[in-house]
Design an enzyme around this catalytic site. Sequence first.
Site, PDB file in Angstrom:
ATOM      1  N   CYS A 170       0.852  -1.195   0.000  1.00  0.00           N
ATOM      2  CA  CYS A 170       0.000   0.000   0.000  1.00  0.00           C
ATOM      3  C   CYS A 170       0.893   1.253   0.000  1.00  0.00           C
ATOM      4  O   CYS A 170       1.642   1.447  -0.933  1.00  0.00           O
ATOM      5  CB  CYS A 170      -0.942  -0.104   1.204  1.00  0.00           C
ATOM      6  SG  CYS A 170      -2.060   1.245   1.424  1.00  0.00           S
ATOM      7  N   ASP A 225      -8.739  -2.871  -7.676  1.00  0.00           N
ATOM      8  CA  ASP A 225      -8.298  -1.945  -6.626  1.00  0.00           C
ATOM      9  C   ASP A 225      -9.052  -0.632  -6.802  1.00  0.00           C
ATOM     10  O   ASP A 225      -8.931   0.021  -7.837  1.00  0.00           O
ATOM     11  CB  ASP A 225      -6.791  -1.730  -6.750  1.00  0.00           C
ATOM     12  CG  ASP A 225      -6.206  -0.966  -5.575  1.00  0.00           C
ATOM     13  OD1 ASP A 225      -6.827   0.037  -5.157  1.00  0.00           O
ATOM     14  OD2 ASP A 225      -5.139  -1.359  -5.082  1.00  0.00           O
ATOM     15  N   HIS A 258      -7.714  -4.076  -3.393  1.00  0.00           N
ATOM     16  CA  HIS A 258      -6.514  -3.553  -2.754  1.00  0.00           C
ATOM     17  C   HIS A 258      -6.217  -4.400  -1.516  1.00  0.00           C
ATOM     18  O   HIS A 258      -7.115  -4.993  -0.934  1.00  0.00           O
ATOM     19  CB  HIS A 258      -6.804  -2.097  -2.353  1.00  0.00           C
ATOM     20  CG  HIS A 258      -5.605  -1.353  -1.863  1.00  0.00           C
ATOM     21  ND1 HIS A 258      -4.615  -0.910  -2.704  1.00  0.00           N
ATOM     22  CD2 HIS A 258      -5.244  -0.966  -0.611  1.00  0.00           C
ATOM     23  CE1 HIS A 258      -3.698  -0.276  -1.989  1.00  0.00           C
ATOM     24  NE2 HIS A 258      -4.047  -0.298  -0.727  1.00  0.00           N
TER      25      HIS A 258
END
Lengths: 289, 291
Positions: A170, A225, A258
């Site tokens: 991330c 995502d 994600h």
Amino acid sequence: MTLQVDSHLDSLVPPRELTRRGFIVTSLGAGFALSVLPVSAQTITTPADGLIAGEVKVKTKDGEMVAYRAMPAAGSNFPTILVISEVWGVHEYIADVTRRFAKLGYFAIAPELFARAGDPRKISDIPTILKDIVQKTPDAQVMSDLDATVAYAKTTGKADTAKLGITGFCWGGRVTLMYTAHNPGVKAAVAWYGSLRSFVPGDKAPIDVAAQIKAPLLALYGGADSGIPNPDQEKMRDAVKAGGNANVEWVIYPDTPHAFHADYRPSYRKEQAEDGWKRASAWFKKYLG
Amino acid sequence: MKLELEDDVRGMLPERSVDRRDFLWTALGASAALAVASPTSAQQITTDTSGIDASDVSIPVANGQLRGYRAMPLAGAPFPTVLVAAEIFGLNPYVKDVCRRLAKAGYYAIVPDLYSRTVDLTTITNIAEIMPVVNSKYDSELIGDYDATVEFARASFNADVSRVAMTGFCRGGRTTLIYAAAQPSLKAVAAWYGPVGGQPNAYTPRTAMDRAAEFKVPVLGLYGGKDAGIPVEQVEKFFAALKASGTPSELVVYPDAGHGFHADFRPDNYRKADAESAWSRMLAWFRKYGV
């Protein structure tokens, strides 16, 4: 202190004053970040048997930064892997991933790069973490702190920093891209769903440094995502390749959100996470040994 | 075949063609087709992407994916969120441009295409084919779609979904009112010439007027005094009902404007001065309520 980096690297860092307000976080403690509780039942826990694992202090330009470090209990000269956290800092998940790399024979270290701004683990909502912590942690400072982390690893006598890898998730996936562009000493990089935007106004986006990413790059992204649209992923991939990097493996898992590797959160996708981990391990094995 | 002429569609038509149905569909069909190309008129606004990040997105919903579009500033996330509701023409260049304008004002702006489970409205140039699509959308599904859009925004890490506003145009103005009635966590909404009445049916069982007492969200209404489909008296009645229920609201009627006065790609509808004034009022309304 002297940073163990060539002086020409300094020119890659925009001239920006580092914050001088010191380190708010001086110890990592244990547990998961408050904003991700409760954690899921499938959370992976890697024991520290056979490892030396725990907190260390890394000397930076303006004070000591706490980090979590894990390595095999026996031996030395381990290839080095920098592990970069998500926006929650070095909480239990990141410490666990660091131990997972140590079990594979690496000197793995996860510096608390948010330590000057505050403790994201104690903030209960993400917008506040972004505003109060992440936006106050500019790239120039992060690059400098990671240089210091590599220098620290070298001083331990346990780490072979000529075999330097980096991975992150991330926010840390973005840092992985930025640091690989910053430090030509990086020999292998694995970016997990790294944001392709800049978090701090004035900082570059990864696409702006794509041509400087020369180390073998494995990128692991989710095709669904919600923060990183597929066209942006493909644009970044193409830009890195266009910069002359022949060793780029860019994986987009279809229908995958994600943070699919974050086993402590609902975004976890076991199959993709395990495949990604297998690829990441093989990548480091191939390029770091 | 009997085609119902809804309030919002009627208002878009050039006055001269109102009683000539064949020509009327053709005329509007041309409008819809024009909506696909860009730019279509000298007045059409095209907002560039400097300083912002704009992209097509795919939004997971209850039974599939919706096409969508979102725009936001390049750095400094999280941004306050503005949900956008499109006209009956789908994700056309105009509504995407509206998102970019909002991004330039500092927002994470996102528009889902509520009809993209079945069709891409921007590929249809015949209004007679558009109407059955947009008229067979269940309000209940619409509400779920916007809830899912907020979740999408939240998961992106780029939007601050504790501060969400909404705006929409024409049929999207109605969408805005219906969602605002259902979702009290919105901080403010601005409805542009959205029908408040209409005939209830299985898809739209209750009008905005029917729901007036349920509103908790401050509503700004931006309407045209010469809207051929939405009588001002009806809108005034709706806002009076909002006021009576204690919801902060404000109705602005531009006396010389017709329906669709913000739609810069339809020269027959667009009124620049009114559109600009209303846009400023909308931004001020959002700011006033913390978005």
